[in-house]
Design a protein around this motif. Structure first.
Motif, PDB file in Angstrom:
ATOM      1  N   GLU A   1       0.832  -1.203   0.000  1.00 53.58           N
ATOM      2  CA  GLU A   1       0.000   0.000   0.000  1.00 53.58           C
ATOM      3  C   GLU A   1       0.862   1.246   0.000  1.00 53.58           C
ATOM      4  O   GLU A   1       1.779   1.392   0.806  1.00 53.58           O
ATOM      5  N   PRO A   2       0.612   2.181  -0.912  1.00 54.13           N
ATOM      6  CA  PRO A   2       1.370   3.418  -0.911  1.00 54.13           C
ATOM      7  C   PRO A   2       1.025   4.260   0.306  1.00 54.13           C
ATOM      8  O   PRO A   2       0.091   3.931   1.054  1.00 54.13           O
ATOM      9  N   ALA A   3       1.741   5.338   0.512  1.00 51.80           N
ATOM     10  CA  ALA A   3       1.586   6.144   1.724  1.00 51.80           C
ATOM     11  C   ALA A   3       0.326   6.998   1.642  1.00 51.80           C
ATOM     12  O   ALA A   3       0.382   8.229   1.590  1.00 51.80           O
ATOM     13  N   LEU A   4      -0.832   6.346   1.663  1.00 46.03           N
ATOM     14  CA  LEU A   4      -2.091   7.073   1.534  1.00 46.03           C
ATOM     15  C   LEU A   4      -2.333   8.008   2.708  1.00 46.03           C
ATOM     16  O   LEU A   4      -3.028   9.013   2.575  1.00 46.03           O
ATOM     17  N   GLU A   5      -1.764   7.653   3.854  1.00 47.10           N
ATOM     18  CA  GLU A   5      -1.988   8.495   5.030  1.00 47.10           C
ATOM     19  C   GLU A   5      -1.375   9.883   4.863  1.00 47.10           C
ATOM     20  O   GLU A   5      -1.726  10.816   5.592  1.00 47.10           O
TER      21      GLU A   5
ATOM     22  N   ILE B   1      -4.065  17.118  -7.496  1.00 53.41           N
ATOM     23  CA  ILE B   1      -3.617  15.934  -8.231  1.00 53.41           C
ATOM     24  C   ILE B   1      -2.084  15.865  -8.245  1.00 53.41           C
ATOM     25  O   ILE B   1      -1.495  14.807  -8.006  1.00 53.41           O
ATOM     26  N   ASN B   2      -1.444  16.994  -8.528  1.00 56.96           N
ATOM     27  CA  ASN B   2       0.017  17.016  -8.587  1.00 56.96           C
ATOM     28  C   ASN B   2       0.639  16.683  -7.234  1.00 56.96           C
ATOM     29  O   ASN B   2       1.649  15.976  -7.152  1.00 56.96           O
TER      30      ASN B   2
ATOM     31  N   LEU C   1       2.683  10.093  -3.554  1.00 60.19           N
ATOM     32  CA  LEU C   1       2.580   8.661  -3.842  1.00 60.19           C
ATOM     33  C   LEU C   1       3.646   8.183  -4.815  1.00 60.19           C
ATOM     34  O   LEU C   1       3.653   7.024  -5.218  1.00 60.19           O
ATOM     35  N   HIS C   2       4.548   9.105  -5.203  1.00 60.72           N
ATOM     36  CA  HIS C   2       5.630   8.778  -6.129  1.00 60.72           C
ATOM     37  C   HIS C   2       5.076   8.227  -7.449  1.00 60.72           C
ATOM     38  O   HIS C   2       5.632   7.281  -8.025  1.00 60.72           O
ATOM     39  N   ALA C   3       3.981   8.805  -7.900  1.00 61.22           N
ATOM     40  CA  ALA C   3       3.375   8.420  -9.175  1.00 61.22           C
ATOM     41  C   ALA C   3       3.902   9.335 -10.273  1.00 61.22           C
ATOM     42  O   ALA C   3       3.961  10.551 -10.098  1.00 61.22           O
ATOM     43  N   ARG C   4       4.273   8.738 -11.384  1.00 63.53           N
ATOM     44  CA  ARG C   4       4.815   9.533 -12.477  1.00 63.53           C
ATOM     45  C   ARG C   4       3.754  10.425 -13.110  1.00 63.53           C
ATOM     46  O   ARG C   4       4.063  11.517 -13.583  1.00 63.53           O
TER      47      ARG C   4
ATOM     48  N   GLU D   1      -5.018  -0.556  -6.670  1.00 60.65           N
ATOM     49  CA  GLU D   1      -4.168  -1.551  -6.021  1.00 60.65           C
ATOM     50  C   GLU D   1      -4.084  -1.335  -4.510  1.00 60.65           C
ATOM     51  O   GLU D   1      -3.862  -2.274  -3.754  1.00 60.65           O
ATOM     52  N   SER D   2      -4.270  -0.086  -4.067  1.00 59.00           N
ATOM     53  CA  SER D   2      -4.253   0.198  -2.633  1.00 59.00           C
ATOM     54  C   SER D   2      -5.627   0.027  -2.001  1.00 59.00           C
ATOM     55  O   SER D   2      -5.779   0.170  -0.787  1.00 59.00           O
ATOM     56  N   ARG D   3      -6.641  -0.255  -2.838  1.00 58.19           N
ATOM     57  CA  ARG D   3      -8.034  -0.404  -2.390  1.00 58.19           C
ATOM     58  C   ARG D   3      -8.630   0.911  -1.912  1.00 58.19           C
ATOM     59  O   ARG D   3      -9.644   0.923  -1.211  1.00 58.19           O
ATOM     60  N   LEU D   4      -8.000   2.043  -2.282  1.00 56.39           N
ATOM     61  CA  LEU D   4      -8.631   3.336  -2.010  1.00 56.39           C
ATOM     62  C   LEU D   4      -9.946   3.407  -2.783  1.00 56.39           C
ATOM     63  O   LEU D   4     -10.929   3.976  -2.321  1.00 56.39           O
ATOM     64  N   VAL D   5      -9.950   2.813  -3.957  1.00 55.66           N
ATOM     65  CA  VAL D   5     -11.152   2.673  -4.771  1.00 55.66           C
ATOM     66  C   VAL D   5     -11.275   1.207  -5.154  1.00 55.66           C
ATOM     67  O   VAL D   5     -10.266   0.552  -5.431  1.00 55.66           O
ATOM     68  N   THR D   6     -12.469   0.699  -5.148  1.00 52.02           N
ATOM     69  CA  THR D   6     -12.715  -0.672  -5.623  1.00 52.02           C
ATOM     70  C   THR D   6     -13.685  -0.596  -6.791  1.00 52.02           C
ATOM     71  O   THR D   6     -14.417   0.385  -6.942  1.00 52.02           O
TER      72      THR D   6
END
Length: 220
Positions: free
Chosen positions: A149-153, A190-191, A197-200, A211-216
């Motif tokens: 899980e990414p650092a959603l917190e 968004i940025n 989250l280190h997303a490109r 993948e983190s289940r923030l959304v299903t």
């Protein structure tokens, strides 16, 4: 000037794209490669803004080339756009997970192709709502195992809300309307979420959201 690298094992495809792109005053093809390994080397040499990469190639395929570009800190500014004959298939999905900013079908109309190159050069992902819905359907039909899980917190409540809306296939303007904020503020949320989250790019945010289940698939 938008600098483009073409990576495709078919010379006719490369020459066709090059002839078309070189007609534009703000776009320049800086190099061509016939396989993923050569494309990776030329990306490091020329530092293009956009790498248009075919999926199925000899030596190194497009997915592995995409993964290598995404993993190289020196190539952070290179936005990979996948070229495919098949639309959103398993290969394209894997390429998005590997770090591609989006994809283009090779029979795209010229005007849409040029728009897509310019959109990708700005750092925006080529994920139209219809494509995002197909990604959602992919999770519904063949759910992937949960990854770390990414650092959603670290996300604020507004950043989380923006990521959820992205994963639901909304555009920036639609996100702004839903959150009752300006498009610029929406893009800022968004940025910041991408940074935390280190997303490109936006495509990676969609993948991480599921993948983190923030959304299903069931609450999208």
């Amino acid at each position: 000037m938008i600098r483009v690298l073409l990576v495709d094992d078919q010379p006719l495809i490369r020459s066709g794209f090059r002839a078309f792109l070189d007609l534009e005053e703000d776009i320049k093809v800086v190099a061509e490669a016939a396989d993923g390994q050569e494309g990776l080397e030329l990306a490091r040499e020329h530092m293009p803004d956009i790498a248009l990469i075919d999926i199925q190639m000899p030596v190194m395929d497009g997915i592995e080339a995409t993964r290598s570009i995404a993993a190289d800190p020196a190539l952070t500014g290179v936005h990979v756009v996948i070229l495919t004959n098949y639309g959103l298939d398993e290969y394209v999905f894997d390429a998005l997970r590997a770090g591609a900013a989006g994809f283009l079908v090779k029979d795209i109309v010229p005007e849409d192709f040029l728009h897509a190159v310019r959109v990708a050069a700005r750092g925006d992902a080529l994920l139209a709502p219809s494509i995002t819905r197909k990604l959602i359907n992919r999770y519904v039909s063949q759910p992937l195992p949960s990854t770390t899980e990414p650092a959603l917190e670290e996300l604020t409540s507004r950043e989380r809300e923006a990521v959820v809306l992205i994963a639901q296939g909304l555009s920036n303007d639609e996100i702004a309307d839903r959150m009752v904020i300006s498009p610029l503020t929406a893009k800022t949320h968004i940025n910041r979420a991408m940074t935390k989250l280190h997303a490109r790019d936006r495509a990676q945010l969609v993948i991480l959201a599921y993948e983190s289940r923030l959304v299903t698939p069931h609450n999208s």
